[in-house]
Design an enzyme around this catalytic site. Structure first.
Site, mmCIF file in Angstrom:
data_model
loop_
_atom_site.group_PDB
_atom_site.id
_atom_site.type_symbol
_atom_site.label_atom_id
_atom_site.label_comp_id
_atom_site.label_asym_id
_atom_site.label_seq_id
_atom_site.Cartn_x
_atom_site.Cartn_y
_atom_site.Cartn_z
ATOM 1 N N LYS A 162 10.063 14.307 -37.269
ATOM 2 C CA LYS A 162 8.902 14.596 -36.449
ATOM 3 C C LYS A 162 8.746 16.107 -36.354
ATOM 4 O O LYS A 162 9.678 16.848 -36.596
ATOM 5 C CB LYS A 162 9.054 13.980 -35.051
ATOM 6 N N GLU B 248 8.504 16.876 -27.747
ATOM 7 C CA GLU B 248 8.591 15.465 -28.116
ATOM 8 C C GLU B 248 10.004 14.932 -27.914
ATOM 9 O O GLU B 248 10.200 13.819 -27.413
ATOM 10 C CB GLU B 248 8.159 15.273 -29.574
ATOM 11 N N GLY C 42 -0.341 13.930 -32.227
ATOM 12 C CA GLY C 42 -0.700 13.635 -33.605
ATOM 13 C C GLY C 42 -1.908 12.733 -33.734
ATOM 14 O O GLY C 42 -2.437 12.206 -32.747
ATOM 15 N N ALA D 128 5.230 9.629 -35.931
ATOM 16 C CA ALA D 128 6.343 10.173 -36.712
ATOM 17 C C ALA D 128 5.800 10.556 -38.076
ATOM 18 O O ALA D 128 4.858 9.940 -38.576
ATOM 19 C CB ALA D 128 7.478 9.159 -36.850
ATOM 20 N N ASP D 129 6.380 11.585 -38.648
ATOM 21 C CA ASP D 129 5.945 12.024 -39.974
ATOM 22 C C ASP D 129 6.611 11.212 -41.077
ATOM 23 O O ASP D 129 6.077 11.103 -42.174
ATOM 24 C CB ASP D 129 6.240 13.516 -40.147
#
Length: 227
Positions: free
Chosen positions: A99, A108, A31, A88-89
Protein backbone atom coordinates in the site's frame (compact mmCIF):
# COMPACT_ATOMS: atom_id res chain seq x y z
CA UNK A 1 -18.88 4.79 -19.73
CA UNK A 2 -16.62 3.18 -17.13
CA UNK A 3 -13.91 0.77 -18.25
CA UNK A 4 -13.79 -2.75 -16.82
CA UNK A 5 -11.20 -2.02 -14.16
CA UNK A 6 -13.15 0.98 -12.90
CA UNK A 7 -16.36 -1.06 -12.88
CA UNK A 8 -14.63 -3.73 -10.81
CA UNK A 9 -13.41 -1.09 -8.35
CA UNK A 10 -16.94 0.30 -8.11
CA UNK A 11 -18.32 -3.19 -7.54
CA UNK A 12 -15.92 -3.88 -4.65
CA UNK A 13 -16.32 -0.44 -3.10
CA UNK A 14 -20.10 -0.40 -3.18
CA UNK A 15 -20.33 -3.93 -1.80
CA UNK A 16 -18.08 -2.94 1.12
CA UNK A 17 -20.49 -0.12 1.97
CA UNK A 18 -23.23 -2.71 2.59
CA UNK A 19 -21.15 -4.16 5.45
CA UNK A 20 -21.27 -1.01 7.56
CA UNK A 21 -23.74 -1.02 10.43
CA UNK A 22 -25.33 1.73 12.51
CA UNK A 23 -23.17 3.30 15.24
CA UNK A 24 -19.91 2.03 13.79
CA UNK A 25 -16.62 3.88 13.87
CA UNK A 26 -15.20 3.30 10.39
CA UNK A 27 -11.68 3.75 9.12
CA UNK A 28 -11.82 5.41 5.71
CA UNK A 29 -8.90 4.51 3.46
CA UNK A 30 -7.45 6.33 0.50
CA UNK A 31 -7.60 5.74 -3.24
CA UNK A 32 -9.84 5.36 -6.25
CA UNK A 33 -11.58 2.17 -5.08
CA UNK A 34 -12.22 3.62 -1.62
CA UNK A 35 -13.85 6.64 -3.24
CA UNK A 36 -16.67 4.40 -4.49
CA UNK A 37 -17.03 2.98 -0.97
CA UNK A 38 -17.21 6.43 0.64
CA UNK A 39 -19.73 7.72 -1.89
CA UNK A 40 -22.00 4.73 -1.33
CA UNK A 41 -21.57 4.97 2.44
CA UNK A 42 -22.64 8.62 2.31
CA UNK A 43 -25.75 7.61 0.35
CA UNK A 44 -26.61 5.04 3.03
CA UNK A 45 -26.11 7.61 5.77
CA UNK A 46 -28.44 10.03 4.00
CA UNK A 47 -31.14 7.52 3.08
CA UNK A 48 -31.04 5.22 6.12
CA UNK A 49 -30.02 7.71 8.80
CA UNK A 50 -26.99 5.68 9.88
CA UNK A 51 -24.97 7.17 12.72
CA UNK A 52 -21.40 6.70 11.49
CA UNK A 53 -18.12 8.28 12.55
CA UNK A 54 -15.27 8.15 10.05
CA UNK A 55 -11.54 8.12 10.81
CA UNK A 56 -9.63 9.10 7.70
CA UNK A 57 -6.20 8.14 6.42
CA UNK A 58 -5.36 11.21 4.34
CA UNK A 59 -6.26 14.83 3.72
CA UNK A 60 -7.82 13.83 0.39
CA UNK A 61 -10.13 11.36 2.09
CA UNK A 62 -11.01 13.91 4.77
CA UNK A 63 -11.98 16.45 2.11
CA UNK A 64 -14.13 13.91 0.24
CA UNK A 65 -15.87 12.64 3.37
CA UNK A 66 -16.59 16.16 4.63
CA UNK A 67 -18.01 17.17 1.24
CA UNK A 68 -20.42 14.22 1.46
CA UNK A 69 -21.53 15.00 5.02
CA UNK A 70 -19.78 12.15 6.84
CA UNK A 71 -18.93 12.93 10.47
CA UNK A 72 -15.20 12.63 11.18
CA UNK A 73 -12.96 12.18 14.20
CA UNK A 74 -9.20 11.66 14.45
CA UNK A 75 -7.72 8.33 15.43
CA UNK A 76 -6.82 9.86 18.82
CA UNK A 77 -10.40 10.97 19.51
CA UNK A 78 -12.14 7.58 19.20
CA UNK A 79 -11.97 4.68 21.69
CA UNK A 80 -11.72 2.14 18.88
CA UNK A 81 -12.32 1.61 15.16
CA UNK A 82 -14.82 -1.14 14.35
CA UNK A 83 -13.64 -1.72 10.81
CA UNK A 84 -11.34 -0.05 8.34
CA UNK A 85 -12.12 -0.23 4.64
CA UNK A 86 -9.10 0.54 2.49
CA UNK A 87 -7.69 -0.22 -0.91
CA UNK A 88 -4.41 -1.93 -1.73
CA UNK A 89 -1.99 -1.61 -4.61
CA UNK A 90 -1.24 -5.31 -4.57
CA UNK A 91 -2.27 -8.37 -2.55
CA UNK A 92 -0.85 -11.89 -2.68
CA UNK A 93 -2.23 -15.33 -1.87
CA UNK A 94 -0.86 -15.11 1.69
CA UNK A 95 -2.65 -11.82 2.45
CA UNK A 96 0.53 -9.77 2.21
CA UNK A 97 -0.11 -6.36 0.73
CA UNK A 98 1.62 -3.34 -0.74
CA UNK A 99 0.00 0.00 0.00
CA UNK A 100 1.05 3.60 -0.40
CA UNK A 101 0.41 4.35 -4.05
CA UNK A 102 -1.55 7.35 -2.81
CA UNK A 103 1.31 8.38 -0.50
CA UNK A 104 -0.86 7.78 2.59
CA UNK A 105 0.86 4.64 3.91
CA UNK A 106 1.80 6.06 7.33
CA UNK A 107 -1.71 7.15 8.28
CA UNK A 108 -3.18 4.04 6.63
CA UNK A 109 -1.04 1.79 8.81
CA UNK A 110 -1.83 3.74 11.98
CA UNK A 111 -5.57 3.49 11.33
CA UNK A 112 -5.32 -0.19 10.34
CA UNK A 113 -3.46 -1.15 13.50
CA UNK A 114 -6.14 0.51 15.63
CA UNK A 115 -9.05 -1.25 13.92
CA UNK A 116 -10.75 -4.40 15.16
CA UNK A 117 -11.11 -5.56 11.55
CA UNK A 118 -9.44 -4.59 8.28
CA UNK A 119 -11.04 -5.13 4.88
CA UNK A 120 -9.26 -4.33 1.62
CA UNK A 121 -11.18 -3.62 -1.55
CA UNK A 122 -9.41 -4.17 -4.88
CA UNK A 123 -10.06 -5.05 -8.49
CA UNK A 124 -8.81 -8.39 -9.76
CA UNK A 125 -5.75 -6.90 -11.51
CA UNK A 126 -4.18 -6.29 -8.08
CA UNK A 127 -4.39 -9.89 -6.82
CA UNK A 128 -1.19 -11.85 -7.55
CA UNK A 129 0.64 -14.98 -6.44
CA UNK A 130 3.55 -12.88 -5.13
CA UNK A 131 3.65 -9.15 -4.39
CA UNK A 132 6.27 -6.85 -5.88
CA UNK A 133 5.00 -5.87 -9.30
CA UNK A 134 3.82 -2.58 -7.79
CA UNK A 135 6.75 -0.43 -6.60
CA UNK A 136 7.11 -0.58 -2.83
CA UNK A 137 6.71 2.86 -1.23
CA UNK A 138 8.99 3.84 1.63
CA UNK A 139 8.24 7.05 3.52
CA UNK A 140 11.42 8.79 4.66
CA UNK A 141 12.34 12.02 6.42
CA UNK A 142 13.83 14.61 4.03
CA UNK A 143 17.03 15.01 6.06
CA UNK A 144 19.50 12.39 4.85
CA UNK A 145 17.14 11.10 2.17
CA UNK A 146 19.88 11.12 -0.48
CA UNK A 147 21.96 8.87 1.74
CA UNK A 148 19.01 6.53 2.13
CA UNK A 149 18.61 6.44 -1.64
CA UNK A 150 22.27 5.40 -1.95
CA UNK A 151 21.88 2.72 0.70
CA UNK A 152 18.84 1.27 -1.03
CA UNK A 153 20.67 1.30 -4.37
CA UNK A 154 23.63 -0.54 -2.81
CA UNK A 155 21.17 -3.15 -1.54
CA UNK A 156 19.86 -3.64 -5.12
CA UNK A 157 16.42 -2.28 -4.22
CA UNK A 158 16.25 -0.02 -7.31
CA UNK A 159 15.07 3.14 -5.53
CA UNK A 160 13.76 6.41 -6.92
CA UNK A 161 12.18 9.48 -5.36
CA UNK A 162 8.51 9.78 -6.16
CA UNK A 163 7.83 13.02 -7.99
CA UNK A 164 4.84 15.17 -8.82
CA UNK A 165 3.65 15.82 -12.36
CA UNK A 166 5.66 19.05 -12.24
CA UNK A 167 8.84 17.13 -11.44
CA UNK A 168 9.34 18.15 -7.82
CA UNK A 169 9.62 15.58 -5.06
CA UNK A 170 6.25 14.49 -3.80
CA UNK A 171 5.63 15.17 -0.11
CA UNK A 172 3.22 13.33 2.17
CA UNK A 173 0.60 14.88 4.44
CA UNK A 174 3.33 15.25 7.08
CA UNK A 175 5.93 16.59 4.62
CA UNK A 176 8.03 13.47 4.24
CA UNK A 177 9.37 12.07 0.95
CA UNK A 178 8.47 8.79 -0.72
CA UNK A 179 11.17 6.53 -2.15
CA UNK A 180 9.72 3.81 -4.40
CA UNK A 181 11.54 0.48 -4.67
CA UNK A 182 11.07 -1.25 -8.05
CA UNK A 183 11.53 -4.91 -7.14
CA UNK A 184 9.25 -6.88 -9.51
CA UNK A 185 8.72 -9.57 -6.86
CA UNK A 186 9.17 -9.79 -3.11
CA UNK A 187 9.76 -13.39 -2.10
CA UNK A 188 10.66 -12.62 1.52
CA UNK A 189 8.46 -9.69 2.61
CA UNK A 190 9.10 -10.16 6.34
CA UNK A 191 12.87 -9.94 5.88
CA UNK A 192 12.54 -6.83 3.73
CA UNK A 193 10.17 -5.24 6.23
CA UNK A 194 12.66 -5.89 9.03
CA UNK A 195 15.52 -4.35 7.02
CA UNK A 196 13.49 -1.21 6.31
CA UNK A 197 12.30 -0.91 9.90
CA UNK A 198 15.90 -1.02 11.13
CA UNK A 199 17.03 1.69 8.72
CA UNK A 200 17.35 5.09 10.37
CA UNK A 201 15.45 7.77 8.46
CA UNK A 202 12.68 5.42 7.33
CA UNK A 203 9.38 6.54 8.81
CA UNK A 204 7.25 3.70 7.44
CA UNK A 205 7.13 1.22 4.55
CA UNK A 206 4.29 0.03 2.38
CA UNK A 207 4.47 -3.65 3.28
CA UNK A 208 1.26 -4.46 5.13
CA UNK A 209 1.81 -7.90 6.65
CA UNK A 210 -0.51 -9.77 9.03
CA UNK A 211 -2.96 -6.87 8.95
CA UNK A 212 -5.87 -7.61 6.63
CA UNK A 213 -8.74 -9.91 7.66
CA UNK A 214 -10.76 -9.94 4.46
CA UNK A 215 -10.20 -9.00 0.82
CA UNK A 216 -13.06 -8.05 -1.49
CA UNK A 217 -12.07 -8.48 -5.14
CA UNK A 218 -14.10 -6.90 -7.90
CA UNK A 219 -14.21 -8.79 -11.19
CA UNK A 220 -16.52 -10.68 -13.52
CA UNK A 221 -17.74 -12.21 -10.28
CA UNK A 222 -17.24 -10.55 -6.90
CA UNK A 223 -14.91 -12.59 -4.69
CA UNK A 224 -14.56 -12.38 -0.92
CA UNK A 225 -11.48 -13.98 0.59
CA UNK A 226 -11.23 -14.32 4.35
CA UNK A 227 -8.01 -14.96 6.21
Amino acid sequence: MLNKQTLYKKQAGEYAATLIEDNMVVGLGTGSTVRFFIEMLAKRINTEGLNIVGVTTSSKTSALAKSLGIKLSSVDEVPYIDVTIDGADEVDLNFNGIKGGGAALLFEKIVALNAHKNIWIIDESKYHDVIGQFPLPVEVVPYGSHQLLKRFAEADLHPSFRRTAAGSRLTTDVDNYIIDLSLERIDHPKSLAYFLEQTIGVVEHGLFLNIVDEVIIGGEQLKIITK
